[in-house]
Enzyme design. Sequence first.
Site, mmCIF file in Angstrom:
data_model
loop_
_atom_site.group_PDB
_atom_site.id
_atom_site.type_symbol
_atom_site.label_atom_id
_atom_site.label_comp_id
_atom_site.label_asym_id
_atom_site.label_seq_id
_atom_site.Cartn_x
_atom_site.Cartn_y
_atom_site.Cartn_z
ATOM 1 N N GLU A 439 -3.993 60.969 56.002
ATOM 2 C CA GLU A 439 -4.919 61.584 56.954
ATOM 3 C C GLU A 439 -6.058 60.655 57.359
ATOM 4 O O GLU A 439 -6.471 60.637 58.526
ATOM 5 C CB GLU A 439 -5.461 62.888 56.375
ATOM 6 C CG GLU A 439 -4.454 64.019 56.310
ATOM 7 C CD GLU A 439 -3.451 63.904 55.171
ATOM 8 O OE1 GLU A 439 -2.437 64.629 55.188
ATOM 9 O OE2 GLU A 439 -3.678 63.065 54.250
ATOM 10 N N HIS A 509 -2.205 76.178 51.877
ATOM 11 C CA HIS A 509 -1.821 76.340 53.273
ATOM 12 C C HIS A 509 -2.584 77.510 53.888
ATOM 13 O O HIS A 509 -2.135 78.094 54.877
ATOM 14 C CB HIS A 509 -0.311 76.569 53.415
ATOM 15 C CG HIS A 509 0.517 75.393 53.014
ATOM 16 N ND1 HIS A 509 0.836 75.140 51.697
ATOM 17 C CD2 HIS A 509 1.075 74.388 53.735
ATOM 18 C CE1 HIS A 509 1.563 74.032 51.625
ATOM 19 N NE2 HIS A 509 1.727 73.560 52.859
#
Length: 708
Positions: A439, A509
């Site tokens: 990321e 998530h």
Amino acid sequence: MKTVAEHPVSSTLAASGVASREVLLRAYRLMALSRRLDDKEIQLKNQSQIFFQISGAGHEAILVAAGLALRPGIDWAYPYYRDRAFCLALGVTPLDMLLQGVGAKDDPSSGGRQMPSHWGHTRWNIVSGSSPTGTQCLQAIGCAEATRLLTELPRLPDAERPAPDAVTYVSVGEGTTSEGEFWESLNTASNGRLPLVYLIEDNGYAISVPVEVQTPGGDISRLVETFPHLKIFRVDGTDLVASLDVMQEAVAYARSGEGPAFVHAKVVRPYSHSLSDDERLYKTADERAREAARDPIKRAADYLLAEGLATREELDTLHAEVEREVNVATDIALAAEKPARDTAALYVYSPDVDVTADTWRAEPLVEGKPDTMVSAINRTLRDEMAANPRIVVFGEDVADVSRERALAECSGKGGVFKVTHGLQREFGGQRVFNSPLAEANIVGRATGMATRGLKPVVEIQFFDYIWPAFMQIRDELTMLRYRSNNTFTAPLVIRTPIGGYLRGGAPYHSQSGESIFAHCPGIHVVFPSNAVDAAGLLRTAIRCDDPVLFLEHKHLYRQTYNKGIYPGPDYTIPFGRAAVRREGTDLTVVTWGALVQRSLLAAQQAEKDGLSVRVIDLRTIAPCDWDTIGTAVRETNRIVVAHEDTLTAGFGAEISAYVAEHFFDHLDAPVLRVAAMDTPVAYCPDLEEEILPQSSDVLAAIRKLASY
């Protein structure tokens, strides 16, 4: 592969005609100038006339060689704080540096906003530097990629294309090679065969930690020599002639397009790490004496004298000229005007593009078939990419395929939620491509690209995994405009799916955390709740002049209740403009994201109790529409704030504090908050339902507030 042994002190570029007497004397003068500036700044710091000092002493030979090997204003540079001599060689003046030291208004690097030795200069393509070590490596990757993309992308005017053989320079100390972002950059530089020159200035210490503690085997170039296409050069960086030779070779290799060059230069650090450090606490007297014997300025002088390239009198005259130049620059810098106090808040955001202005308000198209939020985002990306050839889209799995030949047989992935499906097929692999699973790599590269004028729209696959990129976002991306005094910017869009209500999303998530990014001045935080708003807000995000974090709630991607007719290729929505989703007179619910629909359901149920509830959808967190909130408090006198993030330190706390501070006299009851429990989101659906706020929780808060 070059080794120190292949570049001994006796190596003479002068004999080959590459380093003439004139070049060597110029290089020596730059080295002496760099050292004299260090010494002058130390003197000024001790007199409390500057406020920080960190020197490049001992690094001057390799740095001057690096600067002389580049083409100023054509090649790009991401230097680190030791690189004073490098910047002088490119064209930065002693006065420029001393203006930075005193924090002057006319400091070309930052206008008094960034500490000294954090280099930046638009004329010489020196990108504004920050203090975290290693973060510049990924931005340099994006900068090098931008050279290639801007050279090759179709539909760009020739005047906007860079020199196709431009290289990007990035330097770090050997301690910084322990940083993960350094290794992430090597991965992409080698994989992409990018025109990049790494300079590792190895002085043996990361402040007080010696290299053998930092690096296995104590030799970073041995560790990286198996990277494909990465050519390794090793040199005694205190030897001016050898350094000139190696840097010319390294830059030529990177310029050739074969791949990145990696120069490992052994240097010394005769001064402490900075004036906040005392090397005598951890270096023995014998070690310090050995370093002093390798001082590059002494070695260069000895070489010039021994080879008959200069006389002692000529060198003395040179040093006297340097002394006069530094003293004159010092006098000017000390008398220079400081930035006015009323400029302190300038350049957090673009001064030229106001995304809250009415000019961003447009009327949507009203004909067509309603479609989902995911479709609206995809169509917006298509329209904007068709209109703007500078837009590039990348992230994990965002391409249809990585091996383009598979497009003939495969429909393509286009993101785990299919948001970017079909974009690669339409616009090609140059503009839509997959990144490594890293990321920080995604955001750092995008920052470097945006600095060069591209418009990256990148995806972090799940908000839950944005945290490795937080350093790049908080310390680099959001501060670039401010710390450079508006001379460098990086307008880009970070898209990321966020939130829970997934039944099975579990702790990793289902996270929300928008309040953390609202605490990062310099980035807009956008959070649409329906398809039409997603299209309008995303288009504004792409066209605006600042970084934008665009939060897409996963639960809302394909709901039926938030479908809408695609509003057209010119539809934009101003930031900082909330939408009143339901009118009401008794109290107000302020919310955003997935809580909008839940709050509307609660308001409908409350109507059966005779309560008239106004529901406000903020749409953007930063900027926040305080005017609409204030109007609602004045008119309804009661307010509930509902959000999916945890209760403690969620953005609802900021709204509550603002209302209490500014509208206390209008309140008939306390501000109530509805939020998630202060826990992660559990996997079991029953636990998830208990943890996340439901319509019933909003309704309970409405009824409680109405009872006051």
